[in-house]
Design a protein around this motif. Structure first.
Motif, short mmCIF file in Angstrom:
data_model
loop_
_atom_site.label_atom_id
_atom_site.label_comp_id
_atom_site.label_asym_id
_atom_site.label_seq_id
_atom_site.Cartn_x
_atom_site.Cartn_y
_atom_site.Cartn_z
N PHE A 5 0.82 -1.21 0.00
CA PHE A 5 0.00 0.00 0.00
C PHE A 5 0.86 1.26 0.00
CE2 PHE A 5 -2.79 -3.30 1.82
CZ PHE A 5 -3.74 -3.32 0.81
N GLU A 6 2.01 1.23 0.65
CA GLU A 6 2.93 2.37 0.63
C GLU A 6 3.51 2.56 -0.78
OE1 GLU A 6 5.97 2.02 3.65
OE2 GLU A 6 4.47 1.35 5.11
N LYS A 7 3.89 1.46 -1.40
CA LYS A 7 4.49 1.54 -2.73
C LYS A 7 3.50 2.07 -3.78
CE LYS A 7 8.67 -0.30 -2.15
NZ LYS A 7 9.93 0.34 -2.56
N ILE A 8 2.25 1.63 -3.72
CA ILE A 8 1.31 2.09 -4.74
C ILE A 8 0.83 3.52 -4.49
CG2 ILE A 8 0.59 -0.20 -5.48
CD1 ILE A 8 -2.02 0.36 -3.90
N LYS A 9 1.01 4.01 -3.27
CA LYS A 9 0.73 5.43 -3.04
C LYS A 9 1.74 6.27 -3.81
CE LYS A 9 -1.64 5.33 1.37
NZ LYS A 9 -1.57 5.60 2.82
N LYS A 10 2.97 5.79 -3.89
CA LYS A 10 4.02 6.49 -4.65
C LYS A 10 3.75 6.42 -6.15
CE LYS A 10 7.71 5.57 -1.34
NZ LYS A 10 8.98 4.85 -1.14
N SER A 29 11.99 1.25 -14.64
CA SER A 29 10.83 2.14 -14.72
C SER A 29 10.54 2.74 -13.34
CB SER A 29 9.60 1.34 -15.20
OG SER A 29 9.07 0.57 -14.13
N PRO A 30 9.67 3.75 -13.31
CA PRO A 30 9.29 4.32 -12.01
C PRO A 30 8.34 3.43 -11.20
CG PRO A 30 8.62 5.78 -13.84
CD PRO A 30 9.18 4.52 -14.43
N CYS A 31 7.89 2.33 -11.77
CA CYS A 31 6.98 1.43 -11.04
C CYS A 31 7.67 0.92 -9.78
CB CYS A 31 6.56 0.25 -11.91
SG CYS A 31 5.62 0.72 -13.36
N GLU A 32 6.95 0.95 -8.67
CA GLU A 32 7.48 0.51 -7.38
C GLU A 32 7.24 -0.98 -7.15
OE1 GLU A 32 8.95 2.37 -4.85
OE2 GLU A 32 8.99 4.18 -6.06
N SER A 33 6.27 -1.56 -7.87
CA SER A 33 5.88 -2.96 -7.67
C SER A 33 5.86 -3.68 -9.01
CB SER A 33 4.51 -3.06 -7.03
OG SER A 33 4.50 -2.42 -5.78
N ASN A 55 15.14 -2.21 -5.03
CA ASN A 55 14.24 -1.67 -4.02
C ASN A 55 12.78 -1.63 -4.50
OD1 ASN A 55 13.77 -0.76 -1.40
ND2 ASN A 55 13.83 1.37 -2.04
N LYS A 56 12.42 -2.62 -5.29
CA LYS A 56 11.05 -2.76 -5.76
C LYS A 56 10.46 -4.00 -5.11
CE LYS A 56 12.04 -0.47 -10.12
NZ LYS A 56 11.19 0.67 -10.19
N GLU A 57 9.17 -4.10 -5.15
CA GLU A 57 8.51 -5.26 -4.58
C GLU A 57 8.10 -6.22 -5.69
OE1 GLU A 57 5.56 -4.44 -1.63
OE2 GLU A 57 7.16 -3.84 -0.28
N ILE A 58 8.13 -7.51 -5.36
CA ILE A 58 7.76 -8.54 -6.33
C ILE A 58 6.61 -9.37 -5.77
CG2 ILE A 58 9.57 -10.10 -5.48
CD1 ILE A 58 9.74 -11.15 -8.43
N TYR A 59 5.59 -9.50 -6.60
CA TYR A 59 4.40 -10.30 -6.28
C TYR A 59 4.34 -11.39 -7.35
CZ TYR A 59 3.63 -6.48 -3.20
OH TYR A 59 3.81 -5.55 -2.20
N PRO A 84 8.95 -13.73 -1.77
CA PRO A 84 8.35 -12.61 -2.49
C PRO A 84 7.62 -11.69 -1.50
CG PRO A 84 6.94 -14.52 -2.66
CD PRO A 84 8.20 -14.97 -1.95
N ASN A 85 7.29 -10.50 -1.97
CA ASN A 85 6.49 -9.59 -1.14
C ASN A 85 5.05 -10.03 -1.07
OD1 ASN A 85 8.74 -7.77 -2.61
ND2 ASN A 85 8.42 -7.17 -0.49
N GLY A 86 4.64 -10.86 -2.03
CA GLY A 86 3.28 -11.35 -2.01
C GLY A 86 3.04 -12.39 -3.08
N ILE A 87 1.85 -12.98 -2.99
CA ILE A 87 1.43 -14.04 -3.90
C ILE A 87 0.14 -13.60 -4.59
CG2 ILE A 87 0.47 -16.40 -3.95
CD1 ILE A 87 3.50 -16.33 -3.44
N ILE A 88 0.05 -13.94 -5.87
CA ILE A 88 -1.16 -13.71 -6.65
C ILE A 88 -1.66 -15.08 -7.09
CG2 ILE A 88 -2.16 -12.59 -8.69
CD1 ILE A 88 0.44 -10.80 -8.67
N THR A 89 -2.97 -15.32 -6.94
CA THR A 89 -3.53 -16.61 -7.37
C THR A 89 -5.01 -16.50 -7.64
OG1 THR A 89 -3.73 -18.97 -6.83
CG2 THR A 89 -3.93 -17.41 -4.99
#
Length: 188
Positions: A5-10, A29-33, A55-59, A84-89
């Motif tokens: 949530f902090e990263k996507i605010k940026k 790129s400027p993408c944080e995630s 310093n990016k997050e990986i899902y 990873p910072n998270g899982i998608i499924t």
């Protein structure tokens, strides 16, 4: 837990990487995630390390990774060894397990018709993931409806072609937009 949530605010635009040859561009790129939609048992740790070094997050989209069984053992291995910072499924049982293992969890839903919409809302309310990714992402009315019925943060994805699509999604209540459209990665 994740700083999602902090990263996507940026930057609310998430780089969806579905081919490894675009990973470097996503990292620059400027993408944080980054939503990783490709990879395999042999290169997943290296990919995750590259992303974290920037310093990016990986899902990780567990359903898209080759060489892992799409079951509890494969998921547990990824969470405990790849970190990873998270899982998608798309799988409810993997949402439950991911959460039990302490991972930030995103439920991916494909909204094809009113039946899949109804089932998707039921699935969200049953599993209570940290966030939901809905496809296609160009349905502002549906984005609003899903959020109002679940109160779970929404990420839109799929068919995001122009910056106008990003703005419409965010104006409809999405907290972020995931896209593999590289030109949008650089527009914040």
């Amino acid at each position: 837990m994740s700083n999602f949530f902090e990263k996507i605010k940026k930057n609310p635009i998430i780089a969806a990487v579905n081919e490894l040859d675009v990973l470097t561009e996503a990292l620059n790129s400027p993408c944080e995630s980054i939503f990783l939609l490709t990879g395999n048992i042999f290169n997943l740790k290296e990919i995750a390390n590259k992303v974290k070094t920037k310093n990016k997050e990986i899902y990780i989209d567990i359903d898209s990774i080759d060489g892992f069984s799409k079951d509890t053992w494969g998921l547990e291995y990824i969470i405990k060894n790849i970190h990873p910072n998270g899982i998608i499924t798309t799988k409810e049982n993997l949402v439950w397990l991911s959460k039990d293992l302490g991972a930030f969890t995103i439920l991916k839903l494909f909204i094809l018709d009113s039946i899949s919409l109804k089932k998707g809302i039921q699935s969200i309310n049953t599993t209570r993931p940290h966030a939901v990714e809905i496809f296609p992402g160009i349905m502002p009315k549906i984005t609003k409806m899903i959020f109002s019925e679940t109160n779970i943060p929404i990420i839109t994805s799929g068919l995001i072609i122009k910056m106008e699509d990003v703005k419409e999604s965010l104006n409809a209540g999405a907290i972020a937009v995931s896209t593999n459209n590289k030109s949008l990665w650089h527009m914040t």
